[in-house]
Design a protein around this motif. Structure first.
Motif, short mmCIF file in Angstrom:
data_model
loop_
_atom_site.label_atom_id
_atom_site.label_comp_id
_atom_site.label_asym_id
_atom_site.label_seq_id
_atom_site.Cartn_x
_atom_site.Cartn_y
_atom_site.Cartn_z
N PRO A 105 0.82 -1.21 0.00
CA PRO A 105 0.00 0.00 0.00
C PRO A 105 0.86 1.26 0.00
O PRO A 105 1.82 1.38 0.76
N GLU A 106 0.49 2.20 -0.87
CA GLU A 106 1.23 3.46 -1.00
C GLU A 106 0.49 4.56 -0.27
O GLU A 106 -0.70 4.81 -0.50
N LYS A 107 1.17 5.24 0.63
CA LYS A 107 0.55 6.29 1.43
C LYS A 107 0.45 7.58 0.61
O LYS A 107 1.41 8.02 0.00
N LYS A 108 -0.75 8.16 0.59
CA LYS A 108 -0.98 9.40 -0.13
C LYS A 108 -0.51 10.58 0.72
O LYS A 108 -0.89 10.71 1.88
N ILE A 109 0.35 11.42 0.15
CA ILE A 109 0.87 12.58 0.87
C ILE A 109 0.16 13.83 0.35
O ILE A 109 0.12 14.09 -0.85
N HIS A 110 -0.40 14.61 1.27
CA HIS A 110 -1.08 15.85 0.92
C HIS A 110 -0.05 16.99 0.99
O HIS A 110 0.37 17.39 2.08
N LYS A 111 0.32 17.48 -0.17
CA LYS A 111 1.35 18.51 -0.26
C LYS A 111 0.70 19.84 -0.62
O LYS A 111 -0.07 19.93 -1.59
N GLU A 112 1.01 20.87 0.17
CA GLU A 112 0.43 22.19 -0.04
C GLU A 112 1.51 23.27 0.06
O GLU A 112 2.52 23.08 0.75
N VAL A 113 1.27 24.40 -0.60
CA VAL A 113 2.16 25.56 -0.52
C VAL A 113 1.36 26.71 0.09
O VAL A 113 0.29 27.07 -0.41
#
Length: 658
Positions: free
Chosen positions: A141-149
């Motif tokens: 399983p690949e963990k989804k990373i929430h990336k924000e600026v």
């Protein structure tokens, strides 16, 4: 003893060390030496593309030209340079105090961005890729990373933070009143040539002439971080310029187009080059070089092969070249075509200004932090960019629409009353991040000390000391520290020579694991780094390219009391120094029948010491030298400062620490 054991012992020499058994010194690592020379020379710029084999020679000539020793003088504290500039050079973001237009308030929750494929072939490829990914997710399983600026744009300052799952990973800060010199292009005028230094001095409109070494005029090959890509059917390369041609091509008074690679420091003027670089979203345009290449940070061989094919299809004008940036990984041909068109349009505008503007003027200024953020951080994995300024919001949407209209929807305008950095928990993270001691989640901590020449980072176990399995505990703390150190290097923008003191590990496997973790963490660093394995003394050495001044030097000034030492002299030390000075003055005076009256003005804390614990020593001094001492406190004085005054004549006999 068996025959097998005996024969193995006789053949033992085949396992001898690589360097033999003799205690010969190891050969110097050429890459490490080169990396050290680069960071000591403080190379600037957003992305170094050209090799610097002659950096030490250039640095030596620059020091001599500035009237310094060939090896250079220790750097002084940074002082803002004040120059008188023409109106065209002051193209800063003007303060905007108008009330932003009301917009519909939006709840800031992570969003998912999906791109719909177009065309039959692309649809089939997309379905196949998604199927492979689904199978991979089932297996691992690949963990989804929430990336924000997150962007906080204010009148005097712009701050940009990049977060991943709410954790601060990148931070940049820029003052709107400071001129963006490094990366700007000037139409210069050659003032004079110094054949002895192999350098030209160029007037670009500043008080000090810019320094241009002959090696920075001669076309350079690409740096090792860029792979050259040959383009079919291109015209033969133009004749190369040699150092002998420079006096003929650029005599005093002639025009020359240059780009600033390092700003003025102390007595040195700016350093410049004729190897111009124009960074774009996915490409870097090289107007004066017909070489093209791909960043080696793109590791996938299949992807590199695909990008090489795209690069050969691009309509690059003769005499120019491009570099494919790491942001171009996975992008389609149309994005590169659009980016190249924008860069060529920008270059045409620069050429128009070259023709119309007089010499010693700026023809292109390095973009501000807002524009660089759009250029460098808006990648596919970024879910959104939140900005709290209406003017910045409108400008960013306009810029992004030129590149990708779909991506323009990622820009969100923040209108809540709570400051945007507080709303996203960035202020608290910044406060914890920039302290001298940084705690790790497992209980250990690291201590970071920045000096003028290098950065020292020490790793400590903290609360882990009582654990039973000490070896495993130490390895765990060191691995946590390695991850945090690579993050801190990016956040603080620390550069130059860096020494890491991990907790001593006996196991070679643990040492190698920490080294690998450091290398993995540095892969995402935009700055060029060079790292060495843990040495016999238990230290890890590395260098990190200086992009610009560190956040510490940009945000903080040295304390006026301790001058950046972080310490002041103790009251005992001050008492000893005062008594020593009094003894010197009393010994020098000529003896007469009158008492010699002295008034000593000191900080209140020092006076308290003198009145209590050291009173008997002062009385003994009065008797021995026939003097009379009186003391006075001054709350406005520095703790290390004191004055000695002759009461009769009101003459100041000594003033220390003023």
């Amino acid at each position: 003893m068996s025959n097998n054991n005996f024969s193995r012992r006789r053949r033992g020499m085949r396992f001898k060390p690589k360097g033999g058994l003799a205690p010969n010194p190891q050969k110097t690592d050429r890459d490490a030496t080169q990396a050290r020379a680069e960071v000591v020379a403080e190379q600037g710029g957003d992305e170094r593309l050209f090799e610097k084999r002659h950096i030490q020679e250039i640095e030596r000539a620059e020091n001599i030209a500035a009237g310094l020793p060939p090896q250079g003088a220790p750097p002084e504290p940074a002082v803002p340079h004040q120059h008188q500039h023409d109106a065209e050079k002051k193209d800063f973001r003007e303060p905007h105090l108008e009330t932003p237009a009301e917009v519909q308030e939006e709840k800031f929750e992570p969003v998912t961005i999906k791109e719909q494929p177009k065309g039959l072939v692309e649809s089939i490829k997309s379905v196949a890729t998604n199927l492979v990914k689904k199978v991979q997710r089932l297996i691992r399983p690949e963990k989804k990373i929430h990336k924000e600026v997150i962007i906080n744009a204010e009148t005097l300052e712009t701050r940009v933070a990049v977060t991943e799952d709410g954790k601060l990973e990148e931070f940049n800060i820029e003052r709107t009143t400071e001129e963006r010199l490094v990366g700007s292009i000037f139409k210069g005028k050659v003032r004079n040539l110094e054949d002895g230094l192999k350098a030209a001095f160029v007037d670009i409109g500043f008080e000090k002439n810019a320094f241009l070494h002959y090696w920075d005029i001669v076309p350079n090959q690409f740096d090792s971080g860029v792979e050259i890509v040959e383009r079919e059917g291109r015209r033969p390369q133009r004749p190369k310029i040699t150092q002998k041609d420079i006096p003929r091509l650029y005599p005093p008074g002639s025009e020359i187009i240059v780009q600033v690679t390092k700003g003025p420091i102390s007595t040195k003027g700016p350093r410049i080059t004729t190897n111009l670089v124009l960074p774009g979203r996915y490409l870097v345009l090289l107007p004066n070089s017909d070489q093209s290449g791909i960043s080696r940070k793109i590791e996938s061989q299949e992807e590199r092969k695909r990008l090489k094919k795209i690069l050969r299809e691009l309509a690059i004008p003769d005499g120019m070249g491009v570099i494919m940036r790491t942001a171009g990984e996975g992008q389609q041909l149309r994005y590169f075509v659009r980016d190249l068109a924008l860069l060529l349009e920008e270059w045409n505008g620069i050429q128009q200004r070259m023709k119309s503007q007089p010499m010693a003027t700026c023809v292109f200024q390095e973009p501000d932090l807002i524009e660089r953020t759009v250029r460098d951080f808006l990648t596919e994995d970024v879910e959104r960019i939140v900005v709290d300024s209406q003017k910045a919001y409108d400008r960013m949407r306009e810029m992004i629409s030129k590149i990708s209209k779909r991506s323009a929807s990622k820009i969100k305008f923040y209108t809540e009353a709570q400051p945007v950095f507080d709303r996203f928990n960035i202020s608290k993270q910044l406060e914890n991040t920039f302290s001298r001691q940084v705690h790790l989640k497992g209980g250990g901590y690291i201590v970071i000390d920045e000096t003028e020449a290098l950065v020292a980072i020490d790793v400590n176990t903290g609360r882990h000391k009582g654990s039973r399995d000490q070896e495993a505990t130490i390895a765990k703390v060191n691995l946590e520290a390695a991850e945090e150190i690579t993050r801190q290097l990016r956040l603080r923008n620390m550069g130059g020579l860096i020494v890491l003191d991990f907790i001593d590990m006996k196991s070679r496997r643990d040492q190698q694991q920490v080294y690998s973790r450091m290398k993995d963490g540095l892969r995402r660093d935009k700055a060029k780094t060079h790292i060495l394995p843990i040495s016999q003394l238990g230290l890890m050495e590395m260098t990190r390219q200086r992009h610009s001044e560190s956040v510490r030097s940009a945000v903080y000034d040295d304390c006026p009391y301790c001058k950046g030492r972080g310490k002041v002299k103790s009251v005992v030390t001050m008492s000893v120094e005062i008594q020593r000075k009094l003894q010197e003055i009393l010994k020098k005076r000529t003896r007469d029948e009158n008492d010699f009256q002295l008034r000593i003005v000191v900080h209140p804390t020092v006076l308290e010491r003198l009145r209590t614990e050291d009173e008997k020593h002062l009385i003994e001094m009065e008797k021995r030298y026939f003097g009379k001492l009186s003391f006075r406190a001054d709350t406005g004085m520095h703790a290390e400062q004191f004055k000695i005054v002759n009461v009769e004549t009101n003459e100041e006999l000594a003033s220390v620490g003023a």
